[in-house]
Design a protein around this motif. Structure first.
Motif, short mmCIF file in Angstrom:
data_model
loop_
_atom_site.label_atom_id
_atom_site.label_comp_id
_atom_site.label_asym_id
_atom_site.label_seq_id
_atom_site.Cartn_x
_atom_site.Cartn_y
_atom_site.Cartn_z
N ILE A 271 0.78 -1.11 0.12
CA ILE A 271 -0.05 0.01 0.00
C ILE A 271 0.96 1.19 -0.01
CG2 ILE A 271 -1.81 1.17 1.27
CD1 ILE A 271 -2.67 -1.55 2.36
N VAL A 272 0.70 2.08 -1.03
CA VAL A 272 1.64 2.96 -1.57
C VAL A 272 1.18 4.57 -1.40
CG1 VAL A 272 3.23 3.81 -3.38
CG2 VAL A 272 2.75 1.23 -3.08
N PRO A 273 2.06 5.48 -0.85
CA PRO A 273 1.48 6.85 -0.81
C PRO A 273 1.71 7.67 -2.08
CG PRO A 273 3.52 6.60 0.11
CD PRO A 273 3.33 5.12 -0.31
N TRP A 274 1.20 8.87 -2.09
CA TRP A 274 1.32 9.58 -3.33
C TRP A 274 2.45 10.27 -3.54
CZ3 TRP A 274 1.56 14.13 -1.19
CH2 TRP A 274 0.75 14.46 0.25
N ASN A 275 3.20 10.57 -2.51
CA ASN A 275 4.31 11.45 -2.61
C ASN A 275 5.51 11.02 -3.53
OD1 ASN A 275 5.20 9.80 -0.63
ND2 ASN A 275 5.95 11.36 0.44
N PHE A 276 5.79 9.77 -3.49
CA PHE A 276 6.82 9.02 -4.29
C PHE A 276 6.32 7.68 -4.95
CE2 PHE A 276 9.12 11.83 -1.51
CZ PHE A 276 10.06 12.49 -2.50
N VAL B 22 -0.32 -4.47 -5.70
CA VAL B 22 -0.02 -3.07 -5.21
C VAL B 22 -1.41 -2.21 -5.33
CG1 VAL B 22 1.20 -1.21 -6.12
CG2 VAL B 22 2.38 -3.34 -6.27
N LYS B 23 -1.39 -1.64 -4.29
CA LYS B 23 -2.65 -0.62 -3.95
C LYS B 23 -1.86 0.76 -4.32
CE LYS B 23 -4.77 2.05 -1.94
NZ LYS B 23 -5.01 3.15 -2.67
N PRO B 24 -1.94 1.62 -5.23
CA PRO B 24 -1.33 2.87 -5.08
C PRO B 24 -2.48 3.90 -4.76
CG PRO B 24 -1.99 2.01 -7.48
CD PRO B 24 -2.53 1.16 -6.65
N THR C 254 3.32 2.39 3.43
CA THR C 254 3.83 3.45 3.51
C THR C 254 2.84 4.76 3.55
OG1 THR C 254 6.07 2.90 2.70
CG2 THR C 254 5.79 5.25 2.90
N GLY C 255 2.75 5.58 4.56
CA GLY C 255 1.58 6.45 4.77
C GLY C 255 1.54 7.07 5.91
N SER C 256 0.49 7.61 6.08
CA SER C 256 0.33 8.39 7.51
C SER C 256 -0.06 7.40 8.60
CB SER C 256 -1.02 9.27 7.39
OG SER C 256 -2.06 8.33 7.42
N PRO C 257 0.53 7.97 9.95
CA PRO C 257 0.35 7.43 11.03
C PRO C 257 -0.95 6.75 11.48
CG PRO C 257 1.57 9.27 11.41
CD PRO C 257 1.08 9.32 10.04
N GLU D 31 6.00 2.35 7.24
CA GLU D 31 6.82 3.47 6.97
C GLU D 31 6.01 4.62 7.50
OE1 GLU D 31 10.06 3.31 6.95
OE2 GLU D 31 10.14 1.03 6.20
N LEU D 32 5.96 5.78 8.32
CA LEU D 32 4.87 6.40 8.51
C LEU D 32 5.26 7.65 8.58
CD1 LEU D 32 3.07 4.49 11.37
CD2 LEU D 32 2.42 4.54 8.92
N GLY D 33 4.87 8.89 9.26
CA GLY D 33 5.19 10.18 8.99
C GLY D 33 6.68 10.68 9.57
N GLY D 34 6.68 11.87 9.92
CA GLY D 34 8.16 12.27 10.37
C GLY D 34 7.95 13.95 10.83
N VAL E 36 7.62 15.14 1.88
CA VAL E 36 8.42 14.10 1.89
C VAL E 36 8.53 13.53 3.46
CG1 VAL E 36 10.80 13.64 1.81
CG2 VAL E 36 9.91 15.36 0.28
N CYS E 37 8.50 12.22 3.74
CA CYS E 37 8.32 11.97 5.34
C CYS E 37 9.58 12.33 5.84
CB CYS E 37 8.26 10.30 5.05
SG CYS E 37 9.30 9.38 4.03
N SER E 38 10.67 12.25 5.46
CA SER E 38 11.84 12.83 5.99
C SER E 38 12.20 14.40 5.88
CB SER E 38 13.10 11.98 5.61
OG SER E 38 13.06 12.17 4.27
N GLU F 214 3.64 18.85 14.61
CA GLU F 214 2.74 18.01 13.97
C GLU F 214 3.28 17.94 12.63
OE1 GLU F 214 -1.22 19.08 14.36
OE2 GLU F 214 -0.82 19.22 16.51
N GLU F 215 3.18 16.89 11.81
CA GLU F 215 3.64 16.70 10.48
C GLU F 215 2.59 17.78 9.55
OE1 GLU F 215 3.25 13.12 8.33
OE2 GLU F 215 5.27 13.31 7.47
N ILE F 216 3.26 18.59 8.78
CA ILE F 216 2.43 19.31 7.90
C ILE F 216 2.28 18.91 6.44
CG2 ILE F 216 2.17 21.79 6.79
CD1 ILE F 216 3.62 22.86 9.43
N PRO G 257 19.27 0.69 5.36
CA PRO G 257 17.90 0.71 6.06
C PRO G 257 17.38 1.89 6.06
CG PRO G 257 19.75 0.27 7.74
CD PRO G 257 20.66 0.29 6.33
N TRP G 258 16.14 1.80 5.65
CA TRP G 258 15.10 3.03 5.76
C TRP G 258 14.00 2.83 6.58
CZ3 TRP G 258 15.56 7.87 5.08
CH2 TRP G 258 14.60 8.87 5.22
N GLY G 259 13.76 3.54 7.47
CA GLY G 259 12.57 3.72 8.54
C GLY G 259 12.66 4.19 9.65
#
Ligand code: NAD
Length: 483
Positions: A152-157, A178-180, A231-234, A254-257, A287-289, A384-386, A450-452
């Motif tokens: 399950i994939v987010p829209w940013n990348f 895959v669910k875009p 990857t997406g929102s908390p 893989e959530l927000g930042g 971007v999450c990061s 908060e993540e904007i 590693p990423w996360g």
């Protein structure tokens, strides 16, 4: 652009075929830069998910009957086809997500190709071990694919993060659905066609488009799915974790930042501010990061604010199809509303708006690169993540203060440190709560590392050999030598 009925219809991709959704319904996909419709995309539902899961389960045997080296060659061909079609795919990604074409060509597409090529090389290196336990037994391990994966994939990348999941899953012998994200479905559909062309058997790589609350939910609830990689929102991540409990699916989130970029007085300010600006404004801040909290020592604070504001003002915001464009629109009207809402919150909380703060024009979801100074750590814009082009610059007194502020959010994804003091950069890097720390640089990712994150940034890691562990189950085998 023609009427909606002129738009190309994109069906689902299940078992190697383009199939219309069971519902017969399509959503209109729009270009966030112009708000014009660009395609009609199948609105899948639970019946389509069920068909995709059946196809993926059946394809597990087919995919694993292929020798490991041959699977690797198929994935390498897939990478070559992405390369051969990079202009088209970058164009699709830029159109669908509102990314500057230069970024799509320089970053998204090459990163997706690199990821695929890297995992193609893993196919024949997924080894077990012989583990000597006792003289009368041969004891060894094998690594088996976890089975059917929901990605399950987010829209940013959409392409790059999609490939972070697709490539290791395929390399490990898994099959997947895959669910875009609903607003960025086009690259996943195109890439799945290329996979078929490369020789990935039908049913191994399926794409079901549609709403997260329908398709995503059905995937998470489905007993035929063995693992969910999200990857997406908390908030959605929390629901996925709960839903996945039904049949104890494996989950990586893989959530927000709300990443902090720490600038000490002995830093090279030119480089620090240049990187801090791209760290927060790249991809329109989606971007999450994103280094959305810039922590500057009080001795250089005013200088950092002034230079950052100058950089923000110099960014060329506009048409993503133009090579010189540095920043495109936000992804949607809803995201623009959220970002403008946070800008109001920042003003009301008493932060100083140094530059930006408004929508640009009336068409397309463009917002000015925005810098807030005199941001207090407790303010919502600092906590908060904007997920937009909004930088909060926070003053700190000393190293301990900087670490306390940097670690003072529920997130723990990434952070940056800028200083010429070699002892300090390592001390601070160790003290920061983050899955990645960049020292005197910011924002790089690579499939080999590693990423996360942890906390509200989720758990588990993507990339490297960790992803091989994510998509395989170890099995212990005992063979009695004298029976
Ligand atoms: P989102 O959570 O709204 O959506 C992500 C995906 O989940 C989409 O495909 C969506 O359709 C699907 N979804 C929505 N509801 C669902 C449900 N009930 N069940 C199952 N799936 C569902 O996130 P987004 O807005 O697309 O992306 C932005 C978020 O992603 C931000 O919080 C950002 O920080 C995070 N992100 C994290 C990373 C990382 O690597 N840590 C990378 C990129 C983005």
């Amino acid at each position: 652009m023609g009427t909606e009925s002129d738009l190309r219809r994109h069906d689902l991709l299940i078992d190697g075929e383009r199939v219309p959704p069971g519902s017969g319904e399509y959503s209109v996909d729009i270009d966030p830069a112009t708000e014009q419709p660009i395609a009609q995309v199948a609105r899948g539902d639970a019946t389509d998910v069920d068909a995709a899961v059946r196809a993926a389960r059946a394809a597990l045997t087919v995919w694993n009957r292929i020798r490991a080296g041959e699977r690797g060659r198929i994935l390498m061909r897939f990478a070559d086809l992405l390369r051969a079609n990079e202009q088209q795919i970058a164009g699709l990604e830029s159109l669908d997500a509102g990314k500057p074409i230069s970024s799509a060509l320089r970053q998204d597409v090459p990163a997706a190709i690199d990821t695929l090529a890297y995992y193609a090389g893993w196919c024949d290196k997924i080894n077990g071990q012989v583990v000597p336990v006792r003289p009368d037994a041969l004891t060894y391990t094998v690594r088996e694919p976890v089975g059917v994966v929901a990605a399950i994939v987010p829209w940013n990348f959409p392409l790059m993060i999609g490939m972070w999941k697709i490539a290791p899953a395929l390399a490990c012998g898994c099959t997947l659905i895959v669910k875009p994200a609903e607003v960025t479905p086009l690259s996943a559909l195109r890439v799945a066609e290329l996979a078929l062309e490369a020789g990935v058997p039908p049913g191994v790589f399926n794409v079901v488009t549609g709403k997260g609350s329908v398709v995503g939910d059905a995937l998470v609830a489905h007993p035929g799915i063995d693992k969910v990689t999200f990857t997406g929102s908390p908030s959605v991540g929390r629901g996925i974790l709960q839903g996945a409990a039904s049949n104890f699916k494996r989950v990586t989130l893989e959530l927000g930042g709300k990443s902090a970029n720490l600038i000490f007085p002995d830093a090279n300010l030119d480089s620090a501010v240049r990187a801090a600006a791209s760290g927060v404004f790249f991809n329109t801040g989606q971007v999450c990061s994103a280094g959305s909290r810039i922590l500057a020592h009080r001795d250089v604070y005013d200088d950092v604010v002034e230079r950052l504001a100058a950089r923000a003002k110099s960014i060329k915001v506009g048409d993503p199809t133009q090579r010189e464009t540095g920043m495109g629109p936000l992804i949607s009207a809803a995201q623009m509303k959220t970002v403008l809402g946070y800008i109001d919150i920042g003003r009301n909380e008493g932060a100083s708006l140094v530059t930006g703060g408004a929508r640009i024009g009336e068409r397309g979801f463009f917002v000015e690169p925005t810098v807030f100074a005199n941001v207090a750590h407790e303010m919502r814009i600092s906590q908060e993540e904007i997920f937009g082009p909004v930088a909060s610059v926070i003053r700190f007194d000393d190293e301990a203060d900087a670490i306390r502020i940097a670690n003072g959010t529920p997130y723990s994804l990434a952070a940056g440190v800028w200083s010429a003091d070699i002892g300090r950069v390592h001390r601070v890097a160790h003290a920061l709560k983050a899955g990645t720390v960049w020292i005197n640089t910011y924002g790089y990712t690579d499939v080999r590392l590693p990423w996360g994150g942890a906390g509200d940034s989720g758990f588990g890691r993507e990339h490297g050999d960790v992803a091989i562990e994510n998509f395989t189950e170890p099995k212990a085998i005992w063979l009695a030598l004298d029976h």
